[in-house]
Design a protein around this motif. Structure first.
Motif, mmCIF file in Angstrom:
data_model
loop_
_atom_site.group_PDB
_atom_site.id
_atom_site.type_symbol
_atom_site.label_atom_id
_atom_site.label_comp_id
_atom_site.label_asym_id
_atom_site.label_seq_id
_atom_site.Cartn_x
_atom_site.Cartn_y
_atom_site.Cartn_z
ATOM 1 N N ASN A 1 -46.392 2.326 15.305
ATOM 2 C CA ASN A 1 -45.120 1.991 16.025
ATOM 3 C C ASN A 1 -45.461 0.747 16.854
ATOM 4 O OD1 ASN A 1 -42.685 3.112 15.893
ATOM 5 N ND2 ASN A 1 -43.150 4.930 17.042
ATOM 6 N N GLU A 2 -46.780 0.593 17.179
ATOM 7 C CA GLU A 2 -47.255 -0.624 17.695
ATOM 8 C C GLU A 2 -47.358 -1.975 17.085
ATOM 9 O OE1 GLU A 2 -48.878 2.411 18.527
ATOM 10 O OE2 GLU A 2 -47.519 2.863 20.050
ATOM 11 N N GLN A 3 -47.228 -1.722 15.858
ATOM 12 C CA GLN A 3 -47.564 -2.908 14.935
ATOM 13 C C GLN A 3 -46.155 -3.585 14.580
ATOM 14 O OE1 GLN A 3 -49.889 -0.540 12.219
ATOM 15 N NE2 GLN A 3 -51.512 -2.168 12.568
ATOM 16 N N VAL A 4 -45.073 -2.940 14.740
ATOM 17 C CA VAL A 4 -43.755 -3.253 14.479
ATOM 18 C C VAL A 4 -42.809 -3.536 15.777
ATOM 19 C CG1 VAL A 4 -41.782 -3.176 13.266
ATOM 20 C CG2 VAL A 4 -44.021 -2.368 12.182
ATOM 21 N N THR A 5 -42.270 -4.619 15.727
ATOM 22 C CA THR A 5 -41.295 -4.866 17.038
ATOM 23 C C THR A 5 -40.091 -5.465 16.377
ATOM 24 O OG1 THR A 5 -43.226 -5.430 18.348
ATOM 25 C CG2 THR A 5 -40.866 -6.091 19.084
ATOM 26 N N ILE A 6 -38.972 -5.046 16.792
ATOM 27 C CA ILE A 6 -37.600 -5.689 16.432
ATOM 28 C C ILE A 6 -36.845 -6.058 17.833
ATOM 29 C CG2 ILE A 6 -35.323 -4.968 15.526
ATOM 30 C CD1 ILE A 6 -36.501 -2.539 14.333
ATOM 31 N N TYR A 7 -36.431 -7.451 17.775
ATOM 32 C CA TYR A 7 -35.657 -8.054 18.785
ATOM 33 C C TYR A 7 -34.678 -9.080 18.207
ATOM 34 C CZ TYR A 7 -39.420 -11.622 18.149
ATOM 35 O OH TYR A 7 -40.356 -12.587 17.824
ATOM 36 N N PRO A 8 -33.784 -9.421 19.145
ATOM 37 C CA PRO A 8 -33.201 -8.514 20.058
ATOM 38 C C PRO A 8 -32.740 -7.078 19.825
ATOM 39 C CG PRO A 8 -31.517 -10.162 19.604
ATOM 40 C CD PRO A 8 -32.881 -10.386 18.688
ATOM 41 N N ASN A 9 -32.592 -6.086 20.718
ATOM 42 C CA ASN A 9 -32.429 -4.937 20.239
ATOM 43 C C ASN A 9 -31.744 -4.500 21.672
ATOM 44 O OD1 ASN A 9 -31.454 -2.495 19.152
ATOM 45 N ND2 ASN A 9 -33.638 -1.944 18.938
ATOM 46 N N PRO A 10 -30.302 -4.281 21.651
ATOM 47 C CA PRO A 10 -29.247 -4.516 20.848
ATOM 48 C C PRO A 10 -29.176 -5.780 20.249
ATOM 49 C CG PRO A 10 -28.475 -3.636 22.980
ATOM 50 C CD PRO A 10 -29.921 -3.935 23.034
ATOM 51 N N SER A 11 -28.697 -5.801 19.100
ATOM 52 C CA SER A 11 -28.370 -7.189 18.477
ATOM 53 C C SER A 11 -26.887 -7.499 17.878
ATOM 54 C CB SER A 11 -29.240 -7.149 17.065
ATOM 55 O OG SER A 11 -29.068 -8.251 16.237
ATOM 56 N N THR A 12 -26.612 -8.734 17.691
ATOM 57 C CA THR A 12 -25.365 -8.850 16.976
ATOM 58 C C THR A 12 -25.287 -8.768 15.575
ATOM 59 O OG1 THR A 12 -25.685 -11.223 17.143
ATOM 60 C CG2 THR A 12 -24.602 -10.440 19.072
ATOM 61 N N GLY A 13 -26.336 -8.706 15.078
ATOM 62 C CA GLY A 13 -26.640 -8.506 13.535
ATOM 63 C C GLY A 13 -27.601 -9.342 12.891
ATOM 64 N N ASN A 14 -27.959 -10.321 13.673
ATOM 65 C CA ASN A 14 -28.980 -11.273 13.405
ATOM 66 C C ASN A 14 -30.333 -10.900 14.205
ATOM 67 O OD1 ASN A 14 -28.084 -12.808 11.294
ATOM 68 N ND2 ASN A 14 -26.747 -13.749 12.801
ATOM 69 N N PHE A 15 -31.359 -10.623 13.705
ATOM 70 C CA PHE A 15 -32.610 -10.007 14.457
ATOM 71 C C PHE A 15 -33.829 -10.492 13.749
ATOM 72 C CE2 PHE A 15 -31.058 -6.501 12.038
ATOM 73 C CZ PHE A 15 -32.424 -6.043 11.627
ATOM 74 N N ILE A 16 -35.128 -10.404 14.604
ATOM 75 C CA ILE A 16 -36.250 -10.681 14.067
ATOM 76 C C ILE A 16 -37.032 -9.373 14.000
ATOM 77 C CG2 ILE A 16 -38.440 -11.926 14.537
ATOM 78 C CD1 ILE A 16 -36.585 -14.027 15.964
ATOM 79 N N SER B 1 -25.580 -9.417 9.647
ATOM 80 C CA SER B 1 -24.407 -9.684 10.600
ATOM 81 C C SER B 1 -23.141 -9.106 9.849
ATOM 82 C CB SER B 1 -24.202 -11.246 10.634
ATOM 83 O OG SER B 1 -23.683 -11.936 9.390
ATOM 84 N N SER B 2 -23.100 -8.756 8.640
ATOM 85 C CA SER B 2 -22.207 -7.722 7.800
ATOM 86 C C SER B 2 -22.050 -6.428 8.652
ATOM 87 C CB SER B 2 -22.292 -7.710 6.414
ATOM 88 O OG SER B 2 -23.475 -7.167 6.123
ATOM 89 N N LEU B 3 -23.236 -5.848 9.265
ATOM 90 C CA LEU B 3 -23.204 -4.632 9.703
ATOM 91 C C LEU B 3 -22.140 -4.296 10.674
ATOM 92 C CD1 LEU B 3 -26.986 -3.752 9.958
ATOM 93 C CD2 LEU B 3 -25.262 -3.123 8.131
ATOM 94 N N THR B 4 -21.548 -3.372 11.146
ATOM 95 C CA THR B 4 -20.559 -2.973 11.948
ATOM 96 C C THR B 4 -21.371 -2.479 13.255
ATOM 97 O OG1 THR B 4 -20.282 -0.610 11.346
ATOM 98 C CG2 THR B 4 -18.642 -2.425 10.426
ATOM 99 N N ASN B 5 -20.611 -2.313 14.265
ATOM 100 C CA ASN B 5 -21.271 -1.715 15.418
ATOM 101 C C ASN B 5 -21.791 -0.455 15.495
ATOM 102 O OD1 ASN B 5 -20.520 -4.168 17.005
ATOM 103 N ND2 ASN B 5 -18.919 -3.162 17.931
ATOM 104 N N GLY B 6 -23.027 -0.064 16.104
ATOM 105 C CA GLY B 6 -23.509 1.129 15.752
ATOM 106 C C GLY B 6 -25.013 1.207 15.814
ATOM 107 N N ILE B 7 -25.494 2.519 15.383
ATOM 108 C CA ILE B 7 -27.076 2.685 15.665
ATOM 109 C C ILE B 7 -27.470 2.866 14.143
ATOM 110 C CG2 ILE B 7 -28.657 4.282 16.458
ATOM 111 C CD1 ILE B 7 -26.754 5.178 18.759
ATOM 112 N N TYR B 8 -28.459 2.141 14.076
ATOM 113 C CA TYR B 8 -29.211 2.133 12.435
ATOM 114 C C TYR B 8 -30.659 2.572 12.582
ATOM 115 C CZ TYR B 8 -25.013 -0.401 11.159
ATOM 116 O OH TYR B 8 -23.537 -0.676 11.127
ATOM 117 N N ASN B 9 -31.115 3.359 11.610
ATOM 118 C CA ASN B 9 -32.411 3.550 11.701
ATOM 119 C C ASN B 9 -33.150 2.462 10.694
ATOM 120 O OD1 ASN B 9 -34.837 5.307 11.751
ATOM 121 N ND2 ASN B 9 -34.247 5.800 9.631
#
Length: 86
Positions: free
Chosen positions: A9-24, A60-68
């Motif tokens: 877990n420490e080797q992988v980061t997602i941001y921004p989270n929450p996101s509008t669909g584009n993230f790093i 960006s095609s994803l709708t509002n919600g929680i994703y795994n």
């Protein structure tokens, strides 16, 4: 004789989270990883091979919600949550 650390877990980061669909996604694992994004029902939405460093993801095609978000290499996998809010 160095042994590469296992993906964790420490080797992988997602941001921004929450996101509008584009993230790093930022990772420091020295090998290719498979990125998979699943919706709340478990349906596979996106699959992509990523490398060490920064990867821009356009979902960006994803709708509002929680994703795994699942990251896997030959040894193991890591799961993270991603929230999309537009």
């Amino acid at each position: 004789m160095g042994i590469e650390p296992l993906l964790n877990n420490e080797q992988v980061t997602i941001y921004p989270n929450p996101s509008t669909g584009n993230f790093i996604i930022e990772t420091n694992v020295n090998e290719k990883q498979t990125l998979k994004i699943f919706d709340i029902t478990g349906k596979l939405i996106l699959i992509q091979i990523i490398q060490t460093g920064l990867t821009n993801i356009n979902a960006s095609s994803l709708t509002n919600g929680i994703y795994n978000v699942s990251f896997s290499n030959n040894e193991n996998s890591v799961n993270k949550r991603l929230v999309i809010v537009k």
